[in-house]
Design an enzyme around this catalytic site. Structure first.
Site, mmCIF file in Angstrom:
data_model
loop_
_atom_site.group_PDB
_atom_site.id
_atom_site.type_symbol
_atom_site.label_atom_id
_atom_site.label_comp_id
_atom_site.label_asym_id
_atom_site.label_seq_id
_atom_site.Cartn_x
_atom_site.Cartn_y
_atom_site.Cartn_z
ATOM 1 N N LEU A 1 0.846 -1.195 0.000
ATOM 2 C CA LEU A 1 0.000 0.000 0.000
ATOM 3 C C LEU A 1 0.881 1.245 0.000
ATOM 4 C CD1 LEU A 1 -2.777 -0.913 2.622
ATOM 5 C CD2 LEU A 1 -2.867 -1.134 0.146
ATOM 6 N N GLY A 2 1.984 1.181 0.720
ATOM 7 C CA GLY A 2 2.906 2.299 0.778
ATOM 8 C C GLY A 2 4.102 1.936 1.634
ATOM 9 N N THR B 1 -3.237 6.002 4.957
ATOM 10 C CA THR B 1 -1.960 5.395 4.554
ATOM 11 C C THR B 1 -0.860 6.445 4.549
ATOM 12 O OG1 THR B 1 -3.155 3.777 3.201
ATOM 13 C CG2 THR B 1 -0.795 4.052 2.765
ATOM 14 N N HIS C 1 0.052 7.168 8.150
ATOM 15 C CA HIS C 1 0.863 6.065 8.677
ATOM 16 C C HIS C 1 2.310 6.175 8.163
ATOM 17 C CE1 HIS C 1 1.422 1.697 9.800
ATOM 18 N NE2 HIS C 1 2.323 1.790 8.842
ATOM 19 N N GLU C 2 2.464 6.349 6.842
ATOM 20 C CA GLU C 2 3.811 6.347 6.268
ATOM 21 C C GLU C 2 4.602 7.591 6.663
ATOM 22 O OE1 GLU C 2 4.948 3.758 5.148
ATOM 23 O OE2 GLU C 2 3.110 2.630 4.782
ATOM 24 N N HIS D 1 6.202 6.984 9.835
ATOM 25 C CA HIS D 1 7.525 6.363 9.672
ATOM 26 C C HIS D 1 8.560 7.409 9.268
ATOM 27 C CE1 HIS D 1 6.139 2.351 10.267
ATOM 28 N NE2 HIS D 1 5.490 2.238 9.123
ATOM 29 N N TRP E 1 3.214 -2.427 17.171
ATOM 30 C CA TRP E 1 3.601 -3.708 17.769
ATOM 31 C C TRP E 1 5.109 -3.944 17.670
ATOM 32 C CZ3 TRP E 1 1.551 -3.006 13.026
ATOM 33 C CH2 TRP E 1 2.174 -3.593 11.935
ATOM 34 N N ASP F 1 7.972 -0.602 19.989
ATOM 35 C CA ASP F 1 8.022 0.572 19.113
ATOM 36 C C ASP F 1 8.811 1.713 19.742
ATOM 37 O OD1 ASP F 1 6.245 1.094 21.128
ATOM 38 O OD2 ASP F 1 4.684 1.940 19.843
#
Length: 873
Positions: free
Chosen positions: A73-74, A121, A124-125, A128, A136, A149
């Protein structure tokens, strides 16, 4: 929607994202660049390739590439930081940013994947990108110390969460925070970062290279200029050229005023070639292509071509930073056919293209059976820049006067990862534009030697493969170049040698496979069927096939008037050969195509094993693999991995250990004895499998069930074809082994298509993709096609309806059963032998009997039992 127990740690991070207002050249922009990458889809292995097509310096811009991505997805690149744990490389500035599939980018206004239609998405990315790990911690543990994490206020989780579950969902003795943006739930379920995650992102923003500098990026500022024409791109010439060129630029209005005219200069190797005035009509941010007169570039030279905007709207251009653009153009040397490169040294008229200026092709010693041999080699084992491409390019060839042209080369590789070798042909001296792909192999298909965890160097001639490819589609063209392109997968070393391009016809016949008999059959007097291909450039009208069994007498059979056209495949039937019971070694070789020597004899032979198993059985039948499971047969060719017995929670099962097998494409067969389906009116089989996908791995093993009606000579029907993700019980990080009954699936297959056949066979065939271990057990054939048969634990169960009795059996072994039914007067009203009973359900017609009590007497072996049953009409 944040649950009460998480309200105390939920936070808000006040970051404002701004579309860039000026590009790296200080030209006006809306921050959006659309690029045609000349591919329909992309994967992570293309990472460097697609990012290099459109990249702005990562110290000033957050690059987001939106594309048709088929494997993720990415994904994002972590920031560099000496202050934080858990940040994994690469940290390459040239690939820094976020890549996202177009199907999950944006909001519900687009036709998006319904699970990911709120833009989460990207959230989320970019988490990062700013230093956040998955919630998790990418570890299957409930520990909150070492493998998490690295954020204290997120509850411990041992796995990701998918879909959109109901809250609370417990794990590690606490509710999962699946609402966190760093989990894997659907977009509609995500809504929070914790204060600890926000603190980690702030540390990155205030300290990390290429993150801190984003806060003061010039891209935040409006360009303040009036008359500004910027050079966006040099359309031609490209990095490589055939000689004469028509220089063309793409220019844009980067200022505030309408641009109606421009004066632009072009230089070749520092010498002014032309100063040209252009009449334009460009609004703000509009672009247009402008062209100059032709320039000549000499053969086998490297040239510098420069462009400069001198005036805009009749006055000096207002901004110098985007006025000049330069390209270094390499002009190919020309050569005549035939050409050949044996790489004792690198030919001076060939070229190596190394776009990332990192590891690339070089000449080193490489054993191939010729003393002192050298070859081209690229060290992919140490090449960390995944997706990088490096090319070996031939000289420029004029094929105007040729009708038959052939490429031949040798290659050697041992699979370790996803490296890819492509052969491309260009008719424009430009490999950045449209090209024709004539060869593309990767992974196991590219392998010529056994997989190894060590650095591969070919040991002998057997570890090389020769490829012969027709170039006839390019015959008649005046400008042809061939490029050998490696796409780095950080796998293992690859070698190329003996590259030749020649004209004229050539004869090459290939023995593809043995189609019949199959790996396991009953027919000792076997008739082989071989699949043959004409890989040459001429019609093949005759050839011979030499064959032998178990290294015995070599028989020869001539085929004439075959008329096998170029590229055509066809099956040929040989004379019968006598095989022994058990394992046989069969050898076949093609010789003398059209009565001459084959140009490539290395693909003319195959050696295979075939098993003759004449054992028979009938259904019903049960196989649970506890103890010896003869006359079932396990088969794998050569030294390939096979089904093996192993202890499980079901006692003993079969397993195919794909987790530890890097040799993708290997197969193992489990074949039943010949089964008699001529008597039953219905038939089915149940079987149990246990499989788990490997976390983070796209590798997908496969299970097929094949059937034969000629005792295994041919398995011509695929009854089941399921990939690992269809079979999987769950996803795990390590080697899979079942521990409980819930780790198994009981699957049903209707076998009515085999009814009436006396010589049927079933094969369970697993194909390795280096995914995870596949377990098989409790294969049970029924003479019924009920997908939900009654399940009992005792040897038999009796139950009655108003007019009859039904008896269901569950015997450990198949045996004859005597059934007797007595009335209360002691009279025998039913006395039958139920032959070969195992798991059947029988119906006993009692319509002619009166209501009342009956005694059912059952004799199974030496066991005699009686059961009272009341019949009521």
């Amino acid at each position: 929607q944040t649950p009460n127990e998480f309200l105390g740690v939920a936070g808000s991070i006040d970051i404002e994202f701004v579309m860039a207002k000026q590009d790296p050249l200080a030209s006006g922009t809306n921050g959006i660049v659309r690029v045609n990458g000349n591919q329909a889809s992309w994967t992570y292995s293309d990472n460097v390739q697609f990012k290099s097509l459109s990249y702005w310096p990562a110290e000033n811009y957050l690059n987001i590439w939106v594309l048709n991505m088929t494997d993720y997805l990415g994904y994002a690149q972590f920031p560099e930081s000496s202050l934080l744990q858990g940040l994994d490389p690469p940290f390459d500035s040239n690939t820094d940013g976020v890549a996202i599939s177009y199907k999950v980018y944006g909001s519900g206004a687009f036709n998006l994947d319904p699970q990911y239609n709120k833009g989460r998405t990207a959230t989320h990315e970019i988490g990062h990108f700013l230093g956040l790990k998955h919630i998790w911690g990418d570890q299957s543990t409930c520990s909150n110390v070492n493998f998490t994490d690295y954020v204290q206020d997120t509850p411990p989780q041992s796995s990701s969460t998918n879909n959109c579950p109901a809250h609370p969902l417990a794990q590690c003795s606490t509710p999962k925070m699946f609402q966190n943006y760093m989990d894997y739930t659907n977009d509609v379920c995500m809504n929070l970062f914790t204060q600890g995650q926000i603190a980690r992102m702030i540390v990155v923003l205030e300290n990390s290279p290429r993150r801190l500098s984003l806060l003061t990026s010039p891209g935040l500022l409006e360009p303040i200029v009036n008359d500004d024409l910027g050079i966006k791109e040099i359309i031609s010439p490209a990095l490589t050229s055939c000689g004469p060129e028509t220089p063309t630029l793409n220019v844009s209005n980067d200022g505030a005023n309408l641009i109606t005219s421009a004066r632009i200069l072009i230089k070749l190797n520092g010498v002014v070639q032309e100063i040209k005035d252009f009449t334009l009509n460009l609004d703000k941010l509009a672009t247009v292509n402008v062209s100059f007169g032709g320039i000549n570039l000499a053969e086998a030279t490297t040239n510098t071509v420069s462009f400069e905007v001198l005036e805009t709207n009749g006055v000096p251009d207002a901004k110098a930073s985007n006025n000049i653009k330069t390209i270094t153009v390499k002009v190919a040397a020309k050569a005549s056919l035939p050409i050949s490169a044996t790489f004792t040294s690198f030919p001076s008229n060939w070229s190596i293209e190394n776009p990332d200026a990192a590891l690339t092709w070089q000449v080193i010693p490489a054993a191939n059976g010729t003393p002192g041999n050298k070859a081209m080699y690229i060290n992919l084992r140490s090449y960390e820049n995944v997706g990088a491409t490096d090319r070996i390019v031939t000289p420029l060839l004029d094929l105007s006067n040729f009708s038959n042209v052939t490429l031949k080369f040798d290659r050697a590789y041992a699979e370790s990862s996803g490296d890819q070798l492509k052969v491309l042909v260009s008719s424009s001296c430009n490999y950045e534009g449209p090209v024709t792909e004539i060869f593309n192999k990767s992974g196991s298909a590219l392998s010529t030697a056994p997989a190894t965890g060590s650095s591969f160097v070919p040991a002998n001639a057997s570890q090389w493969v020769t490829e012969i490819i027709s170039l006839n589609q390019f015959a008649g063209q005046p400008k042809v170049q061939v490029a050998f392109v490696i796409v780095n997968g950080y796998g293992n070393n690859l070698f190329l040698d003996n590259i030749t391009i020649t004209s004229g016809d050539f004869t090459d016949i290939t023995l593809l496979s043995l189609e019949s008999p199959s790996p396991v059959s009953c027919e000792s007097n076997s008739t082989p069927i071989l699949r043959v291909k004409n890989s040459g450039s001429v019609l093949i009208n005759s050839f011979k096939i030499q064959s032998s069994v178990n290294n015995g007498f070599v028989a020869s059979q001539t085929f004439t008037n075959t008329g096998l056209a170029t590229g055509e495949e066809r099956s040929f039937t040989l004379n019968p050969m006598l095989l022994k019971s058990g394992t046989n070694d069969l050898s076949f070789t093609l010789v003398e195509p059209n009565g001459i020597i084959d140009i490539l004899p290395t693909d003319n032979s195959i050696n295979v094993m075939r098993v003759i198993n004449s054992s028979t059985d009938l259904i019903p039948l049960r196989q649970n693999f506890d103890g010896s499971f003869e006359p079932w047969t396990v088969f794998s060719k050569d030294q390939e991995s096979e089904w093996v017995s192993v202890s499980t929670n079901k006692n003993t099962s079969l397993v195919y250990e794909a987790f530890s097998n890097p040799n993708k494409g290997e197969k193992s067969w489990l074949v039943s004895p010949t089964l008699d389906f001529s008597r039953p009116l219905k038939a089915s089989v149940f079987y149990e499998v246990s499989y788990a996908t490997r976390s983070g791995s796209p590798n997908n093993d496969r299970l097929q069930i094949l059937s034969s009606t000629d005792c295994g000579i041919t398995f011509d029907k695929v009854l089941v074809d399921q990939s690992g993700d269809q079979l999987a019980i769950k996803e795990v990080t390590g080697s899979w082994a079942p521990n409980s009954t819930t780790d198994w699936k009981r699957l049903y297959l209707n076998l009515d298509s085999l009814l009436g056949y006396k010589d049927a066979r079933i094969a369970f065939v697993v194909t390795n993709d280096n995914g995870n271990n596949l377990y098989l057990d409790d294969i049970e054939f029924f003479i019924d096609d009920d997908p939900t048969p009654l399940t009992i634990s005792q040897p038999y169960a009796i139950y009655n309806s108003p007019l009859d009795f039904k008896i269901t059996f569950n015997l450990p072994e198949r045996e004859d059963v005597r059934l007797q039914i007595y009335n209360t007067l002691g009279q025998v009203v039913v006395d039958n032998i139920l032959p070969e009973t195992l798991n059947q359900t029988y119906q006993v017609d009692m319509t002619n009997q009166t209501s009342g009590l009956y005694i059912v007497r059952m004799q199974i072996g030496d066991q005699l039992t009686g059961t009272k049953v009341f019949l009521s009409h």
